[in-house]
Design an enzyme around this catalytic site. Structure first.
Site, short mmCIF file in Angstrom:
data_model
loop_
_atom_site.label_atom_id
_atom_site.label_comp_id
_atom_site.label_asym_id
_atom_site.label_seq_id
_atom_site.Cartn_x
_atom_site.Cartn_y
_atom_site.Cartn_z
CB SER A 67 -0.80 -0.03 1.18
OG SER A 67 -2.08 1.02 1.25
CB THR A 68 1.26 4.16 2.35
OG1 THR A 68 -0.02 4.10 2.37
CG2 THR A 68 1.85 5.48 2.36
CG HIS A 93 -4.27 -1.02 -0.88
ND1 HIS A 93 -4.02 -0.85 0.53
CD2 HIS A 93 -4.48 -2.17 -0.91
CE1 HIS A 93 -4.39 -1.93 1.21
NE2 HIS A 93 -4.92 -2.89 0.32
CG MET A 186 -2.21 3.60 7.37
SD MET A 186 -2.71 5.42 6.98
CE MET A 186 -1.20 5.93 6.55
CG ASP A 189 -5.91 -5.38 2.75
OD1 ASP A 189 -6.68 -6.43 2.97
OD2 ASP A 189 -5.83 -4.98 1.39
#
Length: 244
Positions: A67-68, A93, A186, A189
């Site tokens: 993600s991030t 993501h 973050m 997930d």
């Protein structure tokens, strides 16, 4: 309903319209949908893996969730891989309209082929398939070969695509033939799905704190006992390369 039946039903649904044709509208629409959605888990789309299920030895499948900070991490990892590496499925993501250009950029940097996934794509050596923004990516097995499905469906952990759902599908379809990597990001997930992979005999890894932009997803996976192997970013490509 079986997973295959559900996959067909979800794939047939129309995609939600973006609030504007400009990519920034997709980002805003995605954020609003995430804020308004219930936090569903992967059970909403796919049953949990069955530990008594026997899965024959096959080629390895590498599953990556991020993600991030993940776009930068993938730009470090994928260009180091050779065409002989195992097939790779990735959830990063990202909102709609961004993943095609991201995959194309990675493809221009890599020896392996990198592209946005399409339903029924075969997972094969030297190929990395990235989940389209706004769609889930799941793995399925047909005989001794692996394919992917791209699904609409509800948000899982307030994400679509969801790392948890991808990892669960790899646990169910590949079992000990799977290898999972959870990277910077973050939230949580992917933590549960990575643990399901481990419980089905897969090898699992997490990116270490010092090389993460956000040590959220890996930290949660480690705390849940989803992996005991923690690697810095600059060692992940070498780790992937050992699996065939």
């Amino acid at each position: 309903m079986t997973y295959s039946g559900l996959a067909a039903q979800l794939s047939a649904r129309a995609a939600p319209a973006a609030s504007t044709s400009h990519p920034s509208g997709s980002v805003q629409a995605s954020l609003l949908e995430r804020m308004d959605s219930a936090k569903l888990n992967a059970d909403a789309i796919m049953p949990a893996p069955n530990p008594s299920q026997r899965i024959p030895p096959t080629a390895r499948v590498i599953a990556i969730g991020s993600s991030t900070g993940g776009t930068q991490a993938l730009e470090v990892i994928l260009p180091k891989l050779k065409k002989t590496c195992a097939g790779i499925v990735i959830v990063q993501h990202m909102p709609e309209k961004y993943t095609t250009s991201f995959a194309n950029r990675l493809n221009s940097l890599c020896e392996i082929e990198v592209r946005e996934a399409r339903s029924h794509d075969r997972v094969e050596a030297g190929l990395a398939l990235i989940a389209p923004g706004g769609r889930h990516l799941v793995l399925r097995r047909n005989g001794m070969q692996y394919f992917v499905d791209v699904l609409q469906g509800p948000m899982i952990n307030r994400h679509r695509p969801s790392v948890d759902l991808l990892f669960r599908s790899v646990a169910c379809a590949a079992g000990r033939n799977g290898v999972g990597y959870i990277l910077t990001g973050m939230g949580d997930d992917g933590a549960k799905g990575l643990k399901e992979m481990l419980e089905m005999g897969a090898k699992t890894f997490a990116q270490n704190e010092s090389s993460c932009v956000v040590f959220g997803m890996p930290k949660e996976a480690i705390s849940q006992g989803a992996t005991r192997d923690i690697l810095p970013l600059d060692q992940i490509a070498a780790s992937i390369s050992q699996f065939r």
